[in-house]
Every structure is written in structure tokens, then in C-alpha cells.
Design a protein around this motif. Sequence first.
Motif, mmCIF file in Angstrom:
data_model
loop_
_atom_site.group_PDB
_atom_site.id
_atom_site.type_symbol
_atom_site.label_atom_id
_atom_site.label_comp_id
_atom_site.label_asym_id
_atom_site.label_seq_id
_atom_site.Cartn_x
_atom_site.Cartn_y
_atom_site.Cartn_z
ATOM 1 N N UNK A 222 65.399 55.397 60.821
ATOM 2 C CA UNK A 222 65.541 53.993 60.431
ATOM 3 C C UNK A 222 65.265 53.037 61.584
ATOM 4 N N UNK A 223 65.759 53.398 62.783
ATOM 5 C CA UNK A 223 65.585 52.484 63.914
ATOM 6 C C UNK A 223 64.117 52.361 64.304
ATOM 7 N N UNK A 224 63.384 53.468 64.250
ATOM 8 C CA UNK A 224 61.962 53.416 64.562
ATOM 9 C C UNK A 224 61.216 52.575 63.519
ATOM 10 N N UNK A 225 61.577 52.727 62.250
ATOM 11 C CA UNK A 225 60.975 51.914 61.198
ATOM 12 C C UNK A 225 61.303 50.441 61.385
ATOM 13 N N UNK A 226 62.527 50.192 61.848
ATOM 14 C CA UNK A 226 62.949 48.820 62.138
ATOM 15 C C UNK A 226 62.067 48.209 63.230
ATOM 16 N N UNK A 227 61.792 48.968 64.293
ATOM 17 C CA UNK A 227 60.943 48.479 65.380
ATOM 18 C C UNK A 227 59.505 48.268 64.911
ATOM 19 N N UNK A 228 59.012 49.167 64.067
ATOM 20 C CA UNK A 228 57.662 49.028 63.532
ATOM 21 C C UNK A 228 57.543 47.751 62.697
ATOM 22 N N UNK A 229 58.546 47.483 61.880
ATOM 23 C CA UNK A 229 58.534 46.265 61.070
ATOM 24 C C UNK A 229 58.661 45.021 61.940
ATOM 25 N N UNK A 230 59.467 45.119 62.996
ATOM 26 C CA UNK A 230 59.609 43.988 63.917
ATOM 27 C C UNK A 230 58.271 43.653 64.565
ATOM 28 N N UNK A 231 57.500 44.689 64.901
ATOM 29 C CA UNK A 231 56.171 44.457 65.455
ATOM 30 C C UNK A 231 55.220 43.877 64.440
ATOM 31 N N UNK A 232 55.306 44.356 63.200
ATOM 32 C CA UNK A 232 54.407 43.907 62.139
ATOM 33 C C UNK A 232 54.634 42.430 61.800
ATOM 34 N N UNK A 233 55.894 42.020 61.834
ATOM 35 C CA UNK A 233 56.233 40.637 61.465
ATOM 36 C C UNK A 233 56.659 39.828 62.686
ATOM 37 N N UNK A 234 56.043 40.115 63.819
ATOM 38 C CA UNK A 234 56.485 39.505 65.082
ATOM 39 C C UNK A 234 56.343 37.981 65.088
ATOM 40 N N UNK A 235 55.284 37.449 64.472
ATOM 41 C CA UNK A 235 55.104 35.990 64.501
ATOM 42 C C UNK A 235 56.165 35.290 63.649
ATOM 43 N N UNK A 236 56.440 35.857 62.465
ATOM 44 C CA UNK A 236 57.479 35.285 61.614
ATOM 45 C C UNK A 236 58.842 35.339 62.300
ATOM 46 N N UNK A 237 59.129 36.471 62.960
ATOM 47 C CA UNK A 237 60.383 36.618 63.703
ATOM 48 C C UNK A 237 60.449 35.617 64.845
ATOM 49 N N UNK A 238 59.319 35.443 65.527
ATOM 50 C CA UNK A 238 59.254 34.487 66.629
ATOM 51 C C UNK A 238 59.593 33.076 66.151
ATOM 52 N N UNK A 239 59.029 32.656 65.010
ATOM 53 C CA UNK A 239 59.291 31.314 64.488
ATOM 54 C C UNK A 239 60.752 31.163 64.070
ATOM 55 N N UNK A 240 61.304 32.204 63.444
ATOM 56 C CA UNK A 240 62.720 32.169 63.063
ATOM 57 C C UNK A 240 63.595 32.067 64.307
ATOM 58 N N UNK A 241 63.190 32.759 65.347
ATOM 59 C CA UNK A 241 63.927 32.739 66.612
ATOM 60 C C UNK A 241 63.921 31.346 67.234
ATOM 61 N N UNK A 242 62.787 30.656 67.159
ATOM 62 C CA UNK A 242 62.696 29.296 67.690
ATOM 63 C C UNK A 242 63.732 28.398 67.020
ATOM 64 N N UNK A 243 63.792 28.479 65.686
ATOM 65 C CA UNK A 243 64.735 27.642 64.930
ATOM 66 C C UNK A 243 66.167 28.019 65.277
ATOM 67 N N UNK A 244 66.433 29.321 65.340
ATOM 68 C CA UNK A 244 67.793 29.788 65.627
ATOM 69 C C UNK A 244 68.282 29.298 66.985
ATOM 70 N N UNK A 245 67.473 29.507 68.027
ATOM 71 C CA UNK A 245 67.916 29.130 69.373
ATOM 72 C C UNK A 245 67.974 27.615 69.557
ATOM 73 N N UNK A 246 67.138 26.888 68.842
ATOM 74 C CA UNK A 246 67.152 25.428 68.972
ATOM 75 C C UNK A 246 68.349 24.807 68.266
ATOM 76 N N UNK A 247 68.792 25.428 67.168
ATOM 77 C CA UNK A 247 69.812 24.798 66.332
ATOM 78 C C UNK A 247 71.165 25.505 66.379
ATOM 79 N N UNK A 248 71.154 26.834 66.225
ATOM 80 C CA UNK A 248 72.400 27.549 65.918
ATOM 81 C C UNK A 248 73.023 28.324 67.068
#
Length: 295
Positions: A222-248
Motif C-alpha cells: 500500500x505504501x509503495x502504491x501511495x508513493x506512486x500515486x503521489x508522483x502521478x498527481x504531484x501537480x495537483x498535490x502541489x497546488x493543494x499544498x500551496x492553499x494549505x500552507x497559505x491558509x490553514x
Amino acid sequence: MFWGVSAVPIFLLIQVFHAYKRECNNTKVNYKKIWNKIALPFFICQFIICIAFILKSHHAQLSDVITVISNWMKSGGYGPGAYYPWIYLQFAILLPLLSPIFKKNSPLFCILFIMISQSVETACAYYHLPQLAYRLLFLRYIFIFYLGYLLATKGYQLNRYTFGASAICLLFSFIIVYGGINLSPFIYDFVNPVCHWFCYVYIAYLLLFLLKLAYDHIPNGSFQNYLLDAGKYSYEIFLFQIVYFAIADECIFEYLARIISNHILFSVVKTILPIFICTLPIILYKRKRSLPKSL
């Protein structure tokens, strides 16, 4: 310092690799795709952050709106790494345009890109290019076009030449960071000292080797699949991270600081929790969308 600032060069390296691995034959820029995939999601995230900043003032006035917009324009965006989408956008436009040049496959490409990269670096330093322009333009990442092209066409090669070049570049970076040497006007010294063209050799070979070594020791599951998905959706995660760190982020850890008294435990939670907050929602959402609809 050498780990955190390597994220954007790695993202760009992967972007170039995928473009030229697919043999980017189309020299026509697909502006609609670039807008929908890169620019529009980024501007939506920035709009959300701006609204949140305005609402934080409680008694929002026109002056608050002007201040938020003015600060946005002065920085290029709110949130950590907000300069990356601007670079990502420029790379997406330039990659198809540079494709005919790389098809010539000249052995002089290395010397050519070193000369161009260093000339641009010197010109930016000598003419005192504004920091905002240097931050948001692709100029300091020109050499990544060549490194990504090499990885796509020659494959990953860690031999005595690439290892030696990586070690020299890494040593040079350490000297700049900790030696306090002023290399202006040859080096633009208004940004992080390891954000220069010669540092990317270390990133393209030694750092990728270390990342691959670490990944190879992760057991299948599961953890390896989690990392693979994190790489696949890295730009979406990056944008979510921007909002999270700026606001929450600040609000969340101000609250947790009152609950967790142990300093070490608090530091661990502060490191790990944002990773899962910024990745799990995106990965779960994407997985749910990819599931076949029931009849």
C-alpha cells in the motif's frame, strides 16, 4: 537546503524527460491544454487564497483587497513554491519549440548549453535583473532542458564521468553556500545559492540515484502504491499544498501546540501531518474518479 530546493528542478527534469521520451514531434504549442492543465488550476488556488486573506481582515475594505492583490503581483503568488507554476508554464511552451533543435543530436549540445546557461546567469547578475523576474522566469533552469534530453535519449547513466561531474558541482555548491564567496557578477546571488545551472548536474544524477536507492528498499504494498500515486498527481498535490500552507497550516499547529506539550513529538507531527493532509485527499479523490462506474 540541498534537499528542499531540489524539488522544482526534479519536477522540471521529469517534465522534460517525459516530453522527449515521447519524442515530442509536434512543434505546435497546445495553449488550450496548457491553460486547462497548468494555469487555470493555479489561478483558482490563488483566488481562493486571496479571498481567504481578505476575509481574515474581518472588516474587509477596498484597501484590504488592493493590498492582497498588490502583494500577489509583487510575489507572483501566495504559498510556498508559488513560482513553480510560472516556470512549469514556460517549460510547457518551450519544449515543443526546442524539439527540432534536439533532433540534430549534436555532441556539442553540452558545451552549448553550459555557455548559454552561464551567459544568462552573468547577464542577470551584471544588469541586476529584478529578483521577481529572476524568480518567475525560466532563465536559471535552461540547463535542465539538456539534462532532461540526455535522460530521455541516453537513459540514466551513473558512471565515473557523471559521478565526477556531480561531485564537483556539489562541492562547488557547498563552497558557495558555506564559504561566503561572492562570485558576482558571474553568479546571480539574490536567490538560494544552490539554484544555479551547475547544481542541476548533482540533482540529475546523484540525487536521483539516492531517491531510486531509497525507493528500491520500500516493500511492495500500500505504501509503495501511495508513493506512486503521489508522483502521478504531484501537480495537483502541489497546488493543494500551496492553499494549505497559505491558509490553514499556522492555525492548525497553533491549536496542536496547546495540546501536544512534548517538543519532540510536536516536531514529528508538524513534519508528518502536512504530508498526509496534502496528499491523501487528492489521492483518494483521484482513485475514486478512476474507479469504473457501477451499472
